[in-house]
Write an enzyme that holds these catalytic residues in place. Sequence first.
Site, PDB file in Angstrom:
ATOM      1  N   LYS A 201      -7.124   6.606 -19.889  1.00  0.00           N
ATOM      2  CA  LYS A 201      -7.319   7.128 -21.247  1.00  0.00           C
ATOM      3  C   LYS A 201      -6.062   6.878 -22.097  1.00  0.00           C
ATOM      4  CE  LYS A 201     -11.131   8.326 -19.240  1.00  0.00           C
ATOM      5  NZ  LYS A 201     -11.357   9.618 -18.622  1.00  0.00           N
TER       6      LYS A 201
ATOM      7  N   ARG B  84       0.823  -1.208   0.000  1.00  0.00           N
ATOM      8  CA  ARG B  84       0.000   0.000   0.000  1.00  0.00           C
ATOM      9  C   ARG B  84       0.859   1.261   0.000  1.00  0.00           C
ATOM     10  NH1 ARG B  84      -1.960   0.393   4.821  1.00  0.00           N
ATOM     11  NH2 ARG B  84      -1.151   2.456   5.264  1.00  0.00           N
TER      12      ARG B  84
ATOM     13  N   ASP C 110      -5.176  19.081 -15.300  1.00  0.00           N
ATOM     14  CA  ASP C 110      -5.631  17.765 -15.756  1.00  0.00           C
ATOM     15  C   ASP C 110      -5.265  17.669 -17.234  1.00  0.00           C
ATOM     16  OD1 ASP C 110      -7.075  15.596 -16.779  1.00  0.00           O
ATOM     17  OD2 ASP C 110      -8.720  15.861 -15.343  1.00  0.00           O
TER      18      ASP C 110
ATOM     19  N   TYR D  55     -13.886  18.217 -15.797  1.00  0.00           N
ATOM     20  CA  TYR D  55     -14.448  16.857 -15.790  1.00  0.00           C
ATOM     21  C   TYR D  55     -15.505  16.728 -14.682  1.00  0.00           C
ATOM     22  CZ  TYR D  55     -14.511  11.758 -15.442  1.00  0.00           C
ATOM     23  OH  TYR D  55     -14.899  10.454 -15.400  1.00  0.00           O
TER      24      TYR D  55
HETATM   25  C1  PLP Z   1     -11.787  10.111 -17.384  1.00  0.00           C
HETATM   26  C2  PLP Z   1     -11.284  11.417 -16.876  1.00  0.00           C
HETATM   27  C3  PLP Z   1     -11.024  11.597 -15.507  1.00  0.00           C
HETATM   28  C4  PLP Z   1     -11.304  10.524 -14.471  1.00  0.00           C
HETATM   29  O1  PLP Z   1     -10.470   9.430 -14.637  1.00  0.00           O
HETATM   30  P1  PLP Z   1     -10.844   7.953 -14.099  1.00  0.00           P
HETATM   31  O2  PLP Z   1      -9.644   7.159 -14.496  1.00  0.00           O
HETATM   32  O3  PLP Z   1     -12.108   7.535 -14.759  1.00  0.00           O
HETATM   33  O4  PLP Z   1     -11.002   8.069 -12.628  1.00  0.00           O
HETATM   34  C5  PLP Z   1     -10.529  12.828 -15.106  1.00  0.00           C
HETATM   35  N1  PLP Z   1     -10.312  13.823 -15.986  1.00  0.00           N
HETATM   36  C6  PLP Z   1     -10.568  13.686 -17.294  1.00  0.00           C
HETATM   37  C7  PLP Z   1     -10.303  14.834 -18.213  1.00  0.00           C
HETATM   38  C8  PLP Z   1     -11.058  12.473 -17.781  1.00  0.00           C
HETATM   39  O5  PLP Z   1     -11.321  12.351 -19.092  1.00  0.00           O
END
Ligand code: PLP
Length: 409
Positions: free
Chosen positions: A213, A63, A188, A116
């Site tokens: 992604k 962890r 982000d 998001y």
């Molecule tokens: C999908 C996404 C997230 C969240 O990510 P997860 O892996 O689903 O928790 C955050 N920011 C953006 C821009 C995203 O496309």
Amino acid sequence: MAQNAPKPRPARGERTRAVHGATPHKPGPMTTPIVRSATFSFASLAAMNGEQDRGRDSAYYQRIAHPTVRACERRLAELEGAEDALLFASGMAAISAAMLALVGYGDHVVALRQSYGGTHELLKFGRERLGWTFDLVDARKPETWGQAFKPRTRVLHVETPTNPVNEIVDLAAAAELAHARGARLTVDNTFASPVGQRPLEFGADLVLYSATKSIGGHADLIAGAATGSSALLESLFDVRKTFGPIIAPEVASVIERSLKTLPLRVAAQNANALDLAQRLSAHPGVAQVMYAGLASHPRHALAARQMKLGFGPVVAFDVRGGASAAEETVNAFQLVRHAPSLGGVESLASLPAFTSHVHMSPAERAEAGIPEGTIRLSVGIEDPEDLWADLDQALARAAAFSTSGGPAR
Ligand SMILES: *Cc1c(COP(=O)(O)O)cnc(C)c1O
């Protein structure tokens, strides 16, 4: 004399770093071994204490940190040119860790209205349960952001390009604003990816990813990442230790494999996306295309300065006939898959009003500049002609639907 002196070797290029890492390899296995061990044993208390002190480099208890995870973190940091990186169990785990690390009781956050959806949920959760507050600003009106800052604003949190309509934020200007007000800039960078845009070079303090992604890239894992200075990541490391959202070594190993092709995948997806955006703009069934690679995009020049491998995999467009025609288009896709998520090798389409932005009311979506009929297309690495043929036939179906006034059920 100088002729015989060894030439200083230039820093490795991005594709080389993606495949081999930034430094010469040691002989042995091609890939980082998956160490399936939740705990590690020691010959003495002194040895155990010594290992514990190594923090995120330690092999002590899974962890806290883990050697397979750590190898992948180093590979990601080297690829992006960041001092360090940390991996998390999801993108939301990474963003949550950032907010929990940087924002305390009584503190304040400025974030984009276009952020998001999960990030909005997190900010609301913190306001209700953790005693912080936040204000949302419009990505299209950076001149208004300064007014949103308060004495205890700790973080300016932005995305660029934004989800789903590809607004572009000037990262250097955002960093300057945040720092002038004693706050940090968190970015982000999921849409652009670590090889497509380097916010740290524009002054950002922390870069966050949904590794689900582009980084993972094959729709087969959930993960998140944070990159930045070693010192700042230490506070996220403390949060990860406390809350526990580290990834499993098996997942880290898959991410390490994905990183090797990340520059190639992102370049191919971005090239496909630009091609489709241009063709969609000329299609009579399409009312509007929102893609920063188009010269008609209001921030095209800024995007070209900030983004290195193209303008991202996501193309947003509105079909003539509004929300019902958009639904018909998405239903008609044969090759493009109807699914949430983005940045993978497979092309996916979704209707943000029913997926990523379903938590907003129609009025809130309108305020954020997200039309009800917008289709978000995440373009994969398929042959562009096949993708175009699918878009074209789906748009024809939607046009027939609009003129007939209903579905041919
Ligand atoms: C999908 C996404 C997230 C969240 O990510 P997860 O892996 O689903 O928790 C955050 N920011 C953006 C821009 C995203 O496309």
